[in-house]
Design a protein around this motif. Structure first.
Motif, PDB file in Angstrom:
ATOM      1  N   ASN A 203       0.824  -1.220   0.000  1.00 50.77           N
ATOM      2  CA  ASN A 203       0.000   0.000   0.000  1.00 50.77           C
ATOM      3  C   ASN A 203       0.851   1.260   0.000  1.00 50.77           C
ATOM      4  N   PHE A 265      -5.395  -7.305  -4.928  1.00 49.47           N
ATOM      5  CA  PHE A 265      -6.840  -7.467  -5.013  1.00 49.47           C
ATOM      6  C   PHE A 265      -7.204  -8.848  -5.549  1.00 49.47           C
ATOM      7  N   TYR A 270     -11.374  -8.204  -2.737  1.00 45.04           N
ATOM      8  CA  TYR A 270     -10.780  -8.216  -1.388  1.00 45.04           C
ATOM      9  C   TYR A 270      -9.320  -7.806  -1.498  1.00 45.04           C
ATOM     10  N   TYR A 271      -8.899  -6.965  -0.598  1.00 44.78           N
ATOM     11  CA  TYR A 271      -7.529  -6.452  -0.603  1.00 44.78           C
ATOM     12  C   TYR A 271      -6.744  -7.239   0.438  1.00 44.78           C
ATOM     13  N   GLN A 278      -6.992  -1.467   3.182  1.00 39.81           N
ATOM     14  CA  GLN A 278      -7.675  -1.216   1.918  1.00 39.81           C
ATOM     15  C   GLN A 278      -8.249   0.199   1.924  1.00 39.81           C
ATOM     16  N   MET A 282      -7.293   2.838  -0.661  1.00 41.02           N
ATOM     17  CA  MET A 282      -8.403   3.172  -1.559  1.00 41.02           C
ATOM     18  C   MET A 282      -8.233   4.529  -2.205  1.00 41.02           C
ATOM     19  N   SER A 312     -13.858  -3.611  -5.599  1.00 44.18           N
ATOM     20  CA  SER A 312     -13.229  -3.557  -4.277  1.00 44.18           C
ATOM     21  C   SER A 312     -13.984  -2.612  -3.349  1.00 44.18           C
ATOM     22  N   LEU A 316     -15.284  -3.681   0.242  1.00 43.47           N
ATOM     23  CA  LEU A 316     -14.897  -2.928   1.445  1.00 43.47           C
ATOM     24  C   LEU A 316     -16.120  -2.495   2.250  1.00 43.47           C
TER      25      LEU A 316
END
Lengths: 748, 748
Positions: A203, A265, A270-271, A278, A282, A312, A316
């Motif tokens: 991330n 992903f 789903y991250y 996430q 995002m 996603s 989330l």
């Protein structure tokens, strides 16, 4: 008459030609703004101002905030603090205000905002051109404005937008100055100069990629754009190097924004690090996505990997409880919710660039603000036009892994009960060692908790707001979670290398019958020679006030082991049907792997049959019914041992301990029931509705549990431990009675 | 024309005569209903039904509830359970339903309700006439329907109202049957047969008096009415006998309803057991008061003792926090609030029979229901007519003791902060040994808590819902409270006899200056040879975000002692400026007097000067700054040691321990500041605004404390330890500077 008509016609044509010309102009990619706000979007917004309440209010709030900052004056302090300290907070505040001021300039067409942005950027330029590395040395990748490149990247993601908004306001000379002394070196520092940060799938890198890409788009710099999308050209990384969190920096050589979409992903959106990260990731994913959509529509970024960016968002939103708080899987700070700014971005972008799901409007309404751009306008108009529908969270299975083949997270929902079953893969460096763990919620309240992380994000007094050492020694360890720990050792020996090479597999997920929803997963190699298969059902039965959880954890091992099976409840012990003795002095349960952090508050011996434990929290009652043997230990623990700085919460658990066992099955039922009013001082339904849980069969093929209610009715739940397809036909005989069914489980 | 006019005039006179006659009739004291509902009130209500929303809604809810019960059928089980068990709950439910059904019969004029009441009463009659004592033996005064006379009395207070409502519906024969076999023996059992319960000054007895009196009023039985008002004629009690709670049963021979008004209420309306029991006692006080007002207006019950019954309602409402929850002084269960039924009674009666305070209407609105009687009608009309005003809670000093000379409770309020300072007398058998203790609230949230009681009222699993032994061993002990404990012994040696013969005295109370409000009280004899004087100020200063507390506890002793001074905070330790070491194993702090229930979590040595401790709870920050010596110990404790059934909450405290001292002064400041958002992950004002607290002077006459803020401004607070009148003039010199002022304190 005819003359006049013709004259009008001519006039009309002239006007429409002019409009056409203007439209052509404002679609030109060299026209600014173009990144998030677009020239056409600005026109639309200006034309609707005053008629779109949620947008108007959002604008008003932003205006008040920015005006107050303008009154305070500009402060660009020499960087020196960690998160939570003044210089950190100030530069962070600056990036937000710059972005907002830029937007205000465009929407309100008021030069004071452009001037403010310009002045602040010029001051940054002046400081940055001679700025050394940030003086704090803790990070694996130090920034200049901040102690870590991550925050420098945050800055650039926002400031790119500000620059785009005042681009046309600046002279070419001013632009050159900023680009030469500030933006390009800034982008280079977080990328070329910091490949350990930039050149990976993480991330952090996503922020880096977006930062470089967005300033590249504004500056029309193809080099930067390519570097953003594909990583630093030709850069080879040390495949064995690790970051501060113990994660590999770049094991398989992938990098760049597209790789960062590709890898973390799953096809379901789903991250892999979990919802907390996430949510953090995002914003750069979507804001750079939106920018690419606007400036490079040919990339079709929102269709990339089967539209995973928009998927996603749905994933989330479904990873939040009834209050919108994200489930704290892996490292996740409790209380983070879809009210956070990046989810405003997510909801608005999903509405605008997805299929205009009217359920999203109800979340936007709760958020009570929208982005001040084209997507926010779309949402505001949707709400204004009365399109809002409730966002219905349902039971959902979210696969993990780039191809959806590395386990996942299953959420079972019925009435107010939410069961979160985690059978995901390691979750990168933020992962916890808790295969097949669960947590349980009721209407936004935690009944059986996942601890979350050991950190107080941005609270300077607690380790500078950074990860505390207890995150590793406690929060990541298996015993901190509601799953089985063997021989006081964490899953995969608590080693990232092993954890990241293994994962559970879905056995089955079934939510077709709302009254009997089941998720089941198995995993090998959490311990060598031990296989786990956990099946959790959320059952609504007429003899029960609310849906209850049936939990079957099968352990198969070729050695004798000790198994610990905790339930992290909240509140006060009310009653047990087993004897226990509280400790006169409290000692730690063990020495390592998280055990050193648990005090033993009381120990008891289970009874042969059903051990029952009920507790009381926030004026509600709960009961755990567990099938136990006489030799099982029942241990009440409390977190907080070996915690020299009070970094851990003093939360309780009941641990079921089974010693010297090879194969064994933990069978439990969890009920939430009744309530208490301190005003009327009356208790309602304060006792369990289960008279008896009983194993009718437990073989490699099937496990069958009978549940007899207090009212005397008995139901039978059979789960197939091998064949689990929807089409599989099963016929078995239990206690002389025949059972036939199709599908993975039976309940009647 | 004239003929017609005359005719009309005659008709008018006839009608008005008839009306007059009717009015005369319905004021006749032998007319039923007359007790709570009155015949005239019923007429008024009937005429307004459908036009008074809050009344109509209350009526509708009651109707739905009673109709559902009627559908279920009548159940009069043979008594066998303690509180929380079925037979207890059922008979309790019956009394409520009987009362409500009676009211419905009157208001709706629907015979089915009268029939239902009659049928149930007849079944009670059938059972009661041969019913032995309740089989449970724990009470000092066993009832018949319930395990204690107290609950039998509750029953009769409600059922008298039901009987009154259907009195005229019954035949004389039916009435005779009920009165002979049920009501009179019932009244005798709780009075003549149970003098240890009835013949005393205690909230239990108030219920007994009201029960006997109300059935007496319905039955027009002067003997019962006299017995209610003045106690059992000629009954002499053993002056040394004690009840279950350790309180004297009747030390001074007083008894009856009037003595129960006389003794426990101070002239300000403070009830000596505290708000939790006042709330409980309120119902019989007021409902019997209302009945006496209706049937025996010549008694002028609401003017008795200078109108103390109505004053007490105002006192009670002021003894609640921002959410309406009562401060848990003495034995008080947290969560009890002005939403409880008896406070609906209190608010409605206060409005009707007091001065129609429009602030009460706002509470009635929050309660969202009214009594279905004349007072409820008055409130409903008040609301309907738009008279509602906010109920403003202000700083208030409530004296304790029959003459207001036995200490009291002072509440300082500014903005959202509420400081509750308890310098009250023992508080009867429900009193705690916590002279000069305090608790602190912010907008309904506890910052520094009083523990309350150790009991789970009506939760059967916890000791039958009754007092737990930890109430005596923990909750009543001094160390469980925020005041000073000397030599690990409770105030008055924890002995009721000594406690009830002593009390603190008000030194001064000042709330004229909203920015500097002070309460100060002194007490001797909590420990022989030791005098305590505590002065607490709530100060609003420009350098502080919120009002903060300055706390000066002066201890004067002729011997060397150990003093413990705890702060029961909530939440997590954030930071300290002193060193501490957490315990590897947790041991109890002591062996008795409550100390056996505290685990030592950490110990540290104070620093010379200001020891600072900050903590974090519910996303807010708090700091305690204490003046300490190098030899002071700072001990972090947690409740829960020697708690074999998990009856105690695991709450933390910081205890300042000063050893081997004679005279000493504890000086502290408490700040609530800042906030944290887990959504934006930003901390605001997370640090104390105090740079230094300093003693400038501490003599028998004056204590002067300077407070220097982080911003560098210094203020001085001087309190006069001797002369404290508003008129007293003071002139002193501190560090060469002269100070002159009038009144008890100086602040600048």
């Amino acid at each position: 008459m005819i003359k006049i008509q013709i004259l009008l016609l001519v006039l009309l044509i002239i006007i429409s030609c002019n409009q056409k010309k203007e439209i052509t102009n404002i679609n030109d990619n060299n026209q600014h703004p173009k990144l998030i706000l677009t020239a056409r979007g600005v026109q639309d917004i200006r034309s609707k101002l005053g008629t779109i309440p949620i947008f108007d209010n959002s604008l008003q709030k932003v205006k008040e905030e920015v005006d107050a900052e303008i009154d305070l004056g500009i402060d660009i302090p020499i960087p020196k603090d960690y998160s939570g300290g003044y210089t950190h907070s100030r530069h962070k505040q600056n990036w937000f205000i710059l972005q907002k001021a830029g937007v205000l300039y465009q929407i309100l067409d008021d030069e004071k905002y452009a001037k403010y942005v310009k002045n602040m950027l010029m001051k940054y330029e002046e400081m940055y051109k001679t700025l050394p590395l940030h003086p704090k040395t803790r990070s694996y990748a130090r920034g200049k404005l901040f102690w870590q490149c991550l925050n420098d990247s945050n800055w650039l993601v926002y400031v790119s937008q500000a620059y785009d908004c005042i681009y046309n306001y600046l002279t070419e000379e001013e632009r050159n100055k900023l680009e030469t002394n500030l933006f390009r070196p800034f982008a280079d520092h977080i990328s070329i100069d910091s490949p350990q940060f930039y050149q990976r799938v993480h991330n952090h890198s996503t922020w880096g990629n977006a930062a470089v890409g967005m300033i590249g788009l504004v500056m029309d710099d193809e080099d930067l754009i390519k570097r953003a999308l594909y990583g630093i050209e030709g850069k080879e990384m040390d495949k064995t190097a690790k970051d501060d969190d113990g994660g590999f920096i770049n094991k398989d050589g992938k990098a760049g924004f597209l790789a960062n979409i590709e890898e973390p992903f799953s096809p379901d959106g789903y991250y892999n690090e979990g919802p907390y990260y996430q949510r953090y990731a995002m914003y750069p994913f979507l804001i750079f996505g939106e920018a690419l959509h606007n400036v490079k529509p040919e990339l079709k970024i929102f269709e990339y990997k089967d539209g995973v960016l928009l998927k996603s968002i749905n994933a989330l939103l479904n990873l939040s409880d009834a209050d919108g708080d994200f489930f704290p899987l892996n490292d996740g700070q409790k209380g983070m919710s879809y009210y956070t700014g990046s989810l405003v971005t997510a909801v608005d972008i999903s509405y605008k660039y997805g299929n205009a799901d009217s359920g999203l409007l109800s979340i936007a309404k709760k958020q009570n603000r929208v982005l001040l751009d084209d997507s926010g306008l779309a949402v505001a108009l949707g709400i204004k036009e009365g399109k809002t529908q409730p966002f219905q969270k349902k039971s959902i299975n979210l696969s993990d892994g780039p191809n959806g083949k590395q386990g996942g997270v299953g959420i079972l929902r019925n009435e107010d009960i939410e069961l979160v079953f985690k059978y995901a893969s390691q979750g990168s460096s933020h992962g916890h060692y808790d295969k097949l763990s669960f947590s349980l919620y009721e209407n936004g309240e935690e009944l059986i908790q996942d601890y979350g992380l050991a950190r107080f994000v941005n609270i300077e007094q607690k380790g500078g707001g950074n990860y505390l050492k207890e995150n590793k020694t406690w929060a990541k360890q298996t015993i901190a979670h509601n799953t089985v720990t063997q021989n006081e050792t964490s899953h995969y020996q608590g080693k990232y290398e092993i954890g990241s090479q293994n994962h559970p597999d879905l056995h089955y997920f079934s939510s077709e019958d709302e009254n009997v929803q089941v998720v089941s997963s198995k995993v090998a190699n959490t311990y060598k020679g031990t296989d786990l298969l956990r099946t959790m059902a959320l059952i609504k039965d007429k003899d029960f006030e609310k849906p209850f959880v049936l939990d079957i954890m099968r352990v198969e091992s070729n050695t004798f082991n000790q198994y610990d099976f905790p339930f992290y409840f909240f509140g006060q012990v009310l009653d047990t049907n087993f004897e226990y003795k509280t400790s006169e002095i409290l000692k730690p349960l063990g020495k390592k792997n998280g055990y050193q952090h648990l005090f033993i508050e009381a120990s008891g011996k289970a009874i042969a049959g059903n051990s029952k434990f009920s507790w009381f929290n926030n004026n509600k009652f709960y009961t755990l019914t567990s099938l136990t043997n006489k030799i099982d230990d029942l241990i009440f623990t409390r977190i907080g041992a070996n915690d020299p700085e009070f970094n851990l919460r003093r939360d309780p658990a009941l641990i079921l301990r089974r010693k010297d066992s090879k194969n064994t099955t933990f069978i439990s039922a969890l009920e939430s029931h009744g309530s208490y009013s301190p005003v009327t001082e009356s208790a309602f339904n304060s006792k369990s509705s289960i008279r008896e849980l009983k194993v009718e069969l437990d073989s490699q093929e099937y496990t069958a549990i009978s549940i007899t209610s207090i009212k005397g009715n008995t139901t039978l739940f059979i789960t197939s431990n091998k064949k689990a397809s929807k089409e599989a036909k099963h016929t078995i005989t239990i206690n002389g009675k025949h059972y036939s069914w199709t599908g993975a489980y039976y309940y009647k």
